[in-house]
Design a protein around this motif. Structure first.
Motif, mmCIF file in Angstrom:
data_model
loop_
_atom_site.group_PDB
_atom_site.id
_atom_site.type_symbol
_atom_site.label_atom_id
_atom_site.label_comp_id
_atom_site.label_asym_id
_atom_site.label_seq_id
_atom_site.Cartn_x
_atom_site.Cartn_y
_atom_site.Cartn_z
ATOM 1 N N GLY A 118 17.544 50.633 24.464
ATOM 2 C CA GLY A 118 16.717 51.490 25.362
ATOM 3 C C GLY A 118 15.929 50.599 26.538
ATOM 4 O O GLY A 118 16.011 51.047 27.582
ATOM 5 N N LEU A 119 15.791 49.594 26.048
ATOM 6 C CA LEU A 119 15.190 48.585 27.136
ATOM 7 C C LEU A 119 16.187 48.181 28.359
ATOM 8 O O LEU A 119 16.041 48.176 29.392
ATOM 9 N N ALA A 120 17.483 47.961 27.656
ATOM 10 C CA ALA A 120 18.704 47.722 28.702
ATOM 11 C C ALA A 120 18.913 49.071 29.578
ATOM 12 O O ALA A 120 19.026 48.830 30.878
ATOM 13 N N LEU A 121 18.539 50.319 29.028
ATOM 14 C CA LEU A 121 18.715 51.388 29.903
ATOM 15 C C LEU A 121 17.675 51.455 31.174
ATOM 16 O O LEU A 121 17.902 51.759 32.308
ATOM 17 N N THR A 122 16.427 51.256 30.538
ATOM 18 C CA THR A 122 15.281 51.331 31.489
ATOM 19 C C THR A 122 15.099 50.329 32.704
ATOM 20 O O THR A 122 14.549 50.305 33.702
ATOM 21 N N GLN A 123 15.898 49.115 32.060
ATOM 22 C CA GLN A 123 15.820 47.848 33.169
ATOM 23 C C GLN A 123 17.263 47.502 33.457
ATOM 24 O O GLN A 123 17.587 46.307 33.873
ATOM 25 N N ARG A 124 18.164 48.512 33.514
ATOM 26 C CA ARG A 124 19.609 48.121 33.935
ATOM 27 C C ARG A 124 19.521 47.732 35.378
ATOM 28 O O ARG A 124 20.786 47.068 35.494
ATOM 29 N N ARG A 125 18.774 47.868 36.145
ATOM 30 C CA ARG A 125 18.753 47.412 37.634
ATOM 31 C C ARG A 125 18.826 45.676 37.595
ATOM 32 O O ARG A 125 19.198 44.920 38.417
ATOM 33 N N TYR A 126 17.950 45.460 36.544
ATOM 34 C CA TYR A 126 17.682 43.648 36.498
ATOM 35 C C TYR A 126 18.558 43.310 35.296
ATOM 36 O O TYR A 126 18.385 43.782 34.027
ATOM 37 N N ARG A 127 19.225 42.386 35.602
ATOM 38 C CA ARG A 127 20.261 41.624 34.746
ATOM 39 C C ARG A 127 20.402 40.103 34.935
ATOM 40 O O ARG A 127 20.106 39.773 35.966
ATOM 41 N N ARG A 128 20.957 39.477 33.934
ATOM 42 C CA ARG A 128 21.495 37.963 34.141
ATOM 43 C C ARG A 128 22.623 38.134 35.140
ATOM 44 O O ARG A 128 23.412 38.974 35.211
ATOM 45 N N SER A 129 22.877 37.009 35.798
ATOM 46 C CA SER A 129 23.951 36.705 36.906
ATOM 47 C C SER A 129 25.189 36.381 35.915
ATOM 48 O O SER A 129 26.108 36.287 36.880
ATOM 49 N N ARG A 130 25.125 35.804 34.797
ATOM 50 C CA ARG A 130 26.364 35.832 33.966
ATOM 51 C C ARG A 130 27.206 34.644 34.688
ATOM 52 O O ARG A 130 28.332 34.680 34.705
ATOM 53 N N TRP A 131 26.582 33.424 34.630
ATOM 54 C CA TRP A 131 27.507 32.310 34.666
ATOM 55 C C TRP A 131 28.479 32.210 33.743
ATOM 56 O O TRP A 131 27.974 32.512 32.372
ATOM 57 N N PRO A 132 29.686 31.987 33.968
ATOM 58 C CA PRO A 132 30.634 31.637 32.548
ATOM 59 C C PRO A 132 29.965 30.591 31.662
ATOM 60 O O PRO A 132 29.446 29.510 32.253
ATOM 61 N N VAL A 133 29.889 30.730 30.447
ATOM 62 C CA VAL A 133 29.470 29.803 29.354
ATOM 63 C C VAL A 133 30.341 28.864 28.889
ATOM 64 O O VAL A 133 31.369 29.266 28.357
ATOM 65 N N ALA A 134 30.143 27.533 28.842
ATOM 66 C CA ALA A 134 31.201 26.876 28.594
ATOM 67 C C ALA A 134 31.215 26.654 26.870
ATOM 68 O O ALA A 134 30.445 26.923 26.354
ATOM 69 N N GLY A 135 32.624 26.981 26.339
ATOM 70 C CA GLY A 135 32.681 27.017 25.005
ATOM 71 C C GLY A 135 32.444 25.685 24.147
ATOM 72 O O GLY A 135 32.549 25.820 22.855
ATOM 73 N N THR A 136 32.287 24.370 24.812
ATOM 74 C CA THR A 136 32.275 23.099 24.145
ATOM 75 C C THR A 136 30.751 22.676 24.307
ATOM 76 O O THR A 136 30.015 23.175 25.126
ATOM 77 N N ARG A 137 30.493 21.668 23.259
ATOM 78 C CA ARG A 137 28.996 21.134 23.171
ATOM 79 C C ARG A 137 29.065 19.907 24.097
ATOM 80 O O ARG A 137 28.225 19.012 24.132
ATOM 81 N N GLU A 138 30.345 19.655 24.793
ATOM 82 C CA GLU A 138 30.406 18.075 25.328
ATOM 83 C C GLU A 138 30.500 18.438 27.088
ATOM 84 O O GLU A 138 31.071 19.498 27.239
ATOM 85 N N LEU A 139 29.599 17.832 27.689
ATOM 86 C CA LEU A 139 29.659 17.811 29.173
ATOM 87 C C LEU A 139 30.953 17.291 29.742
ATOM 88 O O LEU A 139 31.469 16.130 29.127
ATOM 89 N N PRO A 140 31.725 17.961 30.890
ATOM 90 C CA PRO A 140 32.779 17.063 31.622
ATOM 91 C C PRO A 140 32.122 15.964 32.202
ATOM 92 O O PRO A 140 30.986 15.709 32.543
#
Length: 264
Positions: free
Chosen positions: A25-47
């Protein structure tokens, strides 16, 4: 210290069935505002850290989005009570390595400030002092461009905290989403994080926490990049020039407004 909190929009968390209904319900009422979705790294180690200069494209910079909460708004005298930082390297967000911690400021937190960020003296009573974190933070910040909304305030806080800890911290290059937005929209009446996020249709979940504001700044950066590219602001050097011009314009506006007030 506070228990780790889920990061809405970046990681799926198991929900109670009733909470799942509420979330939909919250997602439907605030569907205009969302995360920008940078790709998330699958590893816990930094390059490995990449070198950069003023000619490095914005999309290739090693970035550390940073935010602090403090005992007030005077960077020279107020103290940090919370700090969060998340790495953006090779176009991927490294959430698994996010820094998010409370800091004992060795002074009382004013009640009017607590009303903003929610951190009380009880929360920080057993937290480490900044002097005990300075070495780790200096190493963590090294080699990155610092990103944030009004990041100059956070950097100034860090500068004075490092000096109190006896460290000669050299401030890295800064990318301020507030000034970048001002460069793109010079007629904007307000540059607050709340206003800019709503203007760009970005979720404000986590607002007024160090972790939440650091992630919101990354979302702003994600949304600003194509607009900056359209203005030929493609490199760190061009972003610094545009930010400096925007800051000079804001200072002139502030000076003119003060002059008008005296003329009344």
């Amino acid at each position: 210290m506070k228990a780790p909190r889920p990061i809405p929009g970046y990681a799926k968390q198991p929900l109670h069935p009733l909470l799942r209904i509420y979330a939909v319900g919250l997602a439907l009422t605030q569907r205009r505002y969302r995360r920008s979705r940078w790709p998330v790294a699958g590893t816990r180690e930094l390059p490995p850290l990449t070198t950069y200069d003023r000619q490095t494209p914005l999309v290739d910079l090693p970035i550390l989005s940073l935010d602090t909460e403090a005992t007030g708004i005077d960077p020279q005298h107020d103290r940090i009570v919370s700090i969060a930082a998340v790495n953006l390297s090779s176009g991927r967000l490294h959430l698994g390595l996010m820094l998010d911690m409370l800091v004992n400021p060795r002074r009382a937190i004013p009640s009017n400030v607590t009303r903003i960020h929610g951190i009380t003296d009880r929360h920080v009573r057993n937290a480490p002092h900044f002097v005990d974190l300075a070495g780790m933070l200096e190493k963590r910040l090294g080699g990155y461009v610092l990103l944030g909304h009004n990041i100059h305030f956070d950097a100034a806080l860090l500068h004075h905290e490092m000096r109190r800890a006896g460290r000669d911290w050299q401030m890295p290059p800064l990318l301020d989403t507030m000034l970048l937005f001002a460069a793109l929209y010079p007629q904007a009446e307000t540059l607050s994080l709340d206003h800019v996020a709503k203007r760009l249709r970005i979720s404000l979940i986590g607002r007024h926490t160090a972790r939440g504001d650091a992630l919101i700044a990354l979302d702003l950066y994600y949304r600003l990049l194509p607009h900056l590219a359209a203005r030929d602001i493609l490199t760190l050097g061009r972003a610094e020039e545009a930010s400096a011009a925007a800051l000079a314009r804001l200072r002139r506006r502030h000076r003119d407004l003060n002059s008008d007030a005296y003329d009344l």
